[in-house]
Scaffold this motif. Sequence first.
Motif, PDB file in Angstrom:
ATOM      1  N   ASP A  79     -32.393  -1.545 -16.476  1.00 59.18           N
ATOM      2  CA  ASP A  79     -32.968  -0.385 -15.794  1.00 59.18           C
ATOM      3  C   ASP A  79     -33.288   0.691 -16.833  1.00 59.18           C
ATOM      4  O   ASP A  79     -34.089   0.453 -17.709  1.00 59.18           O
ATOM      5  CB  ASP A  79     -32.012   0.134 -14.717  1.00 59.18           C
ATOM      6  CG  ASP A  79     -31.845  -0.868 -13.576  1.00 59.18           C
ATOM      7  OD1 ASP A  79     -32.792  -1.654 -13.358  1.00 59.18           O
ATOM      8  OD2 ASP A  79     -30.789  -0.865 -12.924  1.00 59.18           O
ATOM      9  N   THR A  80     -32.619   1.827 -16.733  1.00 57.44           N
ATOM     10  CA  THR A  80     -32.905   2.930 -17.656  1.00 57.44           C
ATOM     11  C   THR A  80     -31.886   3.025 -18.781  1.00 57.44           C
ATOM     12  O   THR A  80     -31.897   3.979 -19.558  1.00 57.44           O
ATOM     13  CB  THR A  80     -32.919   4.265 -16.896  1.00 57.44           C
ATOM     14  OG1 THR A  80     -31.619   4.497 -16.342  1.00 57.44           O
ATOM     15  CG2 THR A  80     -33.966   4.248 -15.796  1.00 57.44           C
ATOM     16  N   HIS A  81     -31.001   2.036 -18.869  1.00 59.02           N
ATOM     17  CA  HIS A  81     -29.930   2.078 -19.862  1.00 59.02           C
ATOM     18  C   HIS A  81     -30.215   1.109 -21.010  1.00 59.02           C
ATOM     19  O   HIS A  81     -30.807   0.050 -20.815  1.00 59.02           O
ATOM     20  CB  HIS A  81     -28.582   1.731 -19.226  1.00 59.02           C
ATOM     21  CG  HIS A  81     -28.249   2.573 -18.031  1.00 59.02           C
ATOM     22  ND1 HIS A  81     -27.902   3.897 -18.131  1.00 59.02           N
ATOM     23  CD2 HIS A  81     -28.232   2.282 -16.711  1.00 59.02           C
ATOM     24  CE1 HIS A  81     -27.675   4.388 -16.929  1.00 59.02           C
ATOM     25  NE2 HIS A  81     -27.869   3.425 -16.043  1.00 59.02           N
ATOM     26  N   VAL A  82     -29.770   1.491 -22.190  1.00 57.07           N
ATOM     27  CA  VAL A  82     -29.905   0.646 -23.375  1.00 57.07           C
ATOM     28  C   VAL A  82     -28.532   0.513 -24.022  1.00 57.07           C
ATOM     29  O   VAL A  82     -27.857   1.517 -24.288  1.00 57.07           O
ATOM     30  CB  VAL A  82     -30.893   1.255 -24.389  1.00 57.07           C
ATOM     31  CG1 VAL A  82     -30.953   0.385 -25.649  1.00 57.07           C
ATOM     32  CG2 VAL A  82     -32.275   1.376 -23.787  1.00 57.07           C
ATOM     33  N   GLY A  83     -28.119  -0.724 -24.264  1.00 62.05           N
ATOM     34  CA  GLY A  83     -26.875  -0.980 -24.972  1.00 62.05           C
ATOM     35  C   GLY A  83     -27.155  -1.637 -26.307  1.00 62.05           C
ATOM     36  O   GLY A  83     -27.986  -2.552 -26.394  1.00 62.05           O
ATOM     37  N   MET A  84     -26.511  -1.153 -27.345  1.00 53.19           N
ATOM     38  CA  MET A  84     -26.717  -1.705 -28.685  1.00 53.19           C
ATOM     39  C   MET A  84     -25.371  -2.050 -29.312  1.00 53.19           C
ATOM     40  O   MET A  84     -24.393  -1.324 -29.133  1.00 53.19           O
ATOM     41  CB  MET A  84     -27.444  -0.697 -29.586  1.00 53.19           C
ATOM     42  CG  MET A  84     -28.868  -0.416 -29.189  1.00 53.19           C
ATOM     43  SD  MET A  84     -29.571   0.972 -30.122  1.00 53.19           S
ATOM     44  CE  MET A  84     -28.767   2.354 -29.326  1.00 53.19           C
ATOM     45  N   MET A  85     -25.345  -3.169 -30.012  1.00 55.26           N
ATOM     46  CA  MET A  85     -24.194  -3.528 -30.832  1.00 55.26           C
ATOM     47  C   MET A  85     -24.658  -3.513 -32.282  1.00 55.26           C
ATOM     48  O   MET A  85     -25.494  -4.335 -32.686  1.00 55.26           O
ATOM     49  CB  MET A  85     -23.670  -4.913 -30.449  1.00 55.26           C
ATOM     50  CG  MET A  85     -22.425  -5.319 -31.228  1.00 55.26           C
ATOM     51  SD  MET A  85     -21.015  -4.255 -30.876  1.00 55.26           S
ATOM     52  CE  MET A  85     -20.073  -4.389 -32.397  1.00 55.26           C
ATOM     53  N   LEU A  86     -24.151  -2.566 -33.058  1.00 52.91           N
ATOM     54  CA  LEU A  86     -24.605  -2.376 -34.431  1.00 52.91           C
ATOM     55  C   LEU A  86     -23.501  -2.742 -35.405  1.00 52.91           C
ATOM     56  O   LEU A  86     -22.313  -2.571 -35.112  1.00 52.91           O
ATOM     57  CB  LEU A  86     -25.008  -0.916 -34.652  1.00 52.91           C
ATOM     58  CG  LEU A  86     -26.092  -0.363 -33.727  1.00 52.91           C
ATOM     59  CD1 LEU A  86     -26.266   1.131 -33.959  1.00 52.91           C
ATOM     60  CD2 LEU A  86     -27.402  -1.091 -33.930  1.00 52.91           C
ATOM     61  N   GLN A  87     -23.909  -3.234 -36.577  1.00 50.51           N
ATOM     62  CA  GLN A  87     -22.915  -3.489 -37.615  1.00 50.51           C
ATOM     63  C   GLN A  87     -23.536  -3.293 -38.990  1.00 50.51           C
ATOM     64  O   GLN A  87     -24.713  -3.584 -39.218  1.00 50.51           O
ATOM     65  CB  GLN A  87     -22.313  -4.883 -37.498  1.00 50.51           C
ATOM     66  CG  GLN A  87     -23.211  -6.040 -37.856  1.00 50.51           C
ATOM     67  CD  GLN A  87     -22.451  -7.367 -37.825  1.00 50.51           C
ATOM     68  OE1 GLN A  87     -21.575  -7.589 -37.006  1.00 50.51           O
ATOM     69  NE2 GLN A  87     -22.812  -8.254 -38.737  1.00 50.51           N
ATOM     70  N   LEU A  88     -22.720  -2.760 -39.878  1.00 53.48           N
ATOM     71  CA  LEU A  88     -23.103  -2.559 -41.276  1.00 53.48           C
ATOM     72  C   LEU A  88     -22.332  -3.559 -42.124  1.00 53.48           C
ATOM     73  O   LEU A  88     -21.103  -3.635 -42.036  1.00 53.48           O
ATOM     74  CB  LEU A  88     -22.775  -1.132 -41.719  1.00 53.48           C
ATOM     75  CG  LEU A  88     -23.022  -0.824 -43.198  1.00 53.48           C
ATOM     76  CD1 LEU A  88     -24.516  -0.744 -43.490  1.00 53.48           C
ATOM     77  CD2 LEU A  88     -22.324   0.472 -43.597  1.00 53.48           C
TER      78      LEU A  88
END
Length: 675
Positions: free
Chosen positions: A358-367
Motif C-alpha cells: 500500500d503506502t508503506h515501504v520496508g527496507m532491510m539495509l546492510q553495510l
Amino acid sequence: MTREVKVRLGLFTYDTGLDCLLDEAGNQVSLRPQSAQVLSLLVDNIGQTVTKDDLISTVWQDVSVTDDSLTQCIADVRRALGDTDRRILKTRPKVGYQLSPTHQDTDQPETALMGGQSSGANAVSALVCIQPAHPKVQLALTTIKNEAASLGAGTHIPTKDDTVLFSFPDVMAAVRFALRLSASSNGQNCGIGVDLIPAGQTSKAAYDGARVAGLAGIAQEAQVVVSVEARDQCHAELDFDFEDLGQQILRTTNEDIRAFRVHANTSGARLMPDIAAEDLLPTIAVLPLRARIASADTNVIGEIMADDLIATLSRSADVNVISRLSTTAFRAQEASLDKIGDMLGADFVLSGTILTHDTHVGMMLQLSEVSTNKVLWAERVAVEVTDILNGIEAVEEIVAKVRKAIALNEIDRVRSRPISTLRNYSLLIGAVGLMYRFAPVDFNLAGEMLRTLIERVPNHPAALAWMARWYVLRVQQGWSGNPQEAAQQALGFSRKALDIDPENALALISEGNVLTHLLHQLDEAEERYDTALDINPNDASGRVLRGALFAFQGKGEEAKRDCEHALHLAPLDPHRFFFLSLASTASIAAEDYERAIALAKASIRLNRTHTSTLRVKAVAQMRLGDEEAARRTIQELLRLQPNLSVSAWLKNSPSANFELGRNFAATLREIGVPE
C-alpha cells in the motif's frame, strides 16, 4: 498502426486496441489525460522521433502552452513506466522524443523465431549466427544445438547455407552462448555474430538473418562480434568486455554499421585506476535496492532510495562514493561481495532489499566490508512512500549510521594492529575517532597515527588539518606542557594545509580553531570559519566552532543559532558530545542556563572526560542557584584536571578579554576553583 498491437514497454504493455497502458497484471495504469495522449501519439510513431511541436500541437490544440507542459507529461510517462534510465522513452535533444519498445506482439503473434518462449520483462531478443571460417570446416550442429539448449533458451532456425542460426529471447543469454561456444573446440574454426531482432519482427520471414551473418563474417576464428545495438543492451553486464571495431561494411547487406568484439570480462584484463597515495578516503558503493517482490513501483522506489543515499553520502567529506551509473550494473545481477568490490574498487558496499505494501515501504539495509566479508551494520527501516518521494530524514539517519559504522570499524582495526600495517584511510579515520575519546592513551595513539600518515603523504590537507586540531584539543585538555609551542605547531600544520588547498573547508576550520583557542585571534578565526561555511554551508563542525567563537565574544543569540543548527546537521555524529558541549557554552552566553545544563548533561552522558563540558555545567548550575550540584561538578572536574586554576583558565581561554570570560572566571572562583 493499422492492426491491434500490444507493445511491451519494460514491465508494462501498451494495448493499441484499448488505447491504454497496462501493468503486469493487466490492470490499466492511470495517467493524466494530456500525459495519456502524449503516450498514445508516441506509440503511434513507435521507434520514430516525434517533434515537440507535433506533440504540443496535437495534444494542446488551440491552447497556448510552453515546453514545460510537455516536459511534465514526459516525466509522468517515465514515472509510470519506471523508466529511470530513459531507455524506453528517449529524449532527442532540441528535437523531440522517441519511444523504444522492448517487444511488440500483434493480434496473431508468430512465434517461430522465439521458439514459443517468453522474453521476460525487460528482455530484448537476439540472433546468433555461427559461420565457418573456412569452406572446408564442418560445423557440429548437434553438439552446438546441445550447447544452446543447455542455457535453456536457444532455438535453432534452419538455414539454406552452411551457417547455423539461433534465436534467444534475451540478448545477454545470446552473448553468453556465443562466448561459451567461441571458447570450446566447436567454436575454434568459426566466426560468431550477435544482433538484436528488431521490435515487431517476430518471424523468420520478417528477419532473414542477413545482418547477423554479416557480423559473423567480420569475426575471425573463435571471435564474437556484435552490433552496437546489442552492445548497448549489455552495457551493464559484468561478464562482458567490448572492444570497438569501428565502422564496418557488412558483405551480406552492404550496410555500414558500428561493430564490437566481445571478450569474457576478467579483472586481470581491466585497466584499474591509478589512485594516488594522497587519496585517504575509503570508497563506498551503494547498490540499487532489490525488490523482494518484483513490481514496477517497488523498482522505482528502490532506485529513488539509492539515488538519495548516494547524493547524501556524496556530501560527506570522509568517503568516496561510486557513481550511480556504475552501481546500476548490479541492479538485476547476483554478484559476490568480492566481485562487487573488485569491479567497483569499493572498500564498503551498502546493499539491501525493499518491499512495498500500500503506502508503506520496508527496507532491510546492510553495510559490508569487502576485504573481510563482514557485515558492519544492518537495520530494518520503515517509511511512507510519500516521504520517499518528498525526501526523508531517514536517509540522513541511514548515512550517519553508515559513517559511524565505518569509523568504529577502523578504530577497532587500528587498536589491534601495528600502525605500519594499516592503510592510509584506516589511520585517518581511526585517529579522528580516538582523539575525541579524550582518554590519554587513545589520544596519544591518535597523534602517533597522524604523524605516521603525514610521513607517508606529507602534502594531504586532511591529515595536516586534523594534526592541527589534535594540538588544539591537547591544550584544551590540559595535557600540553607548553601551550605556546603547541600553538605554533598547530598553526604550522594548518597553514601548510591551506597552502596546498586554499579552499579546503576542513583546513580552514582547523586554522580557525587554532586561531580561536590557542592564539586568541578571534577576528581572523571568524574570517576562516565564514570562508569555510561559504564553501560548505552544511559543515556542522565549522558551524559549531563559529558558534563557540560568538559565545566567547558574548554574542549569545548568534552563538546559540549556529550551535543549535550544528546539532541539527549532526544528529548522529560520532563526536556529538563535542557539539553538545559547545552548544552548552552558547547557551551560557545567551543566559539560558537551564538549556546549558540540559546540553551539558547530554554531552557528559556520551563522554565523561571532556573537561570543558564540566566547567560549563558547573557555572550554569551555580547561576541557577544550585551551589551544591555545582560544587559536586567541580570536584569531578578537579579529579580529571587537578592543576586547574582560575588564572590558568583565563590565560588559555579565548573569552578572557571579554565580559563573558571575566564573569565566567568569577563564577568559577565562587564555586571553589583555586585562584
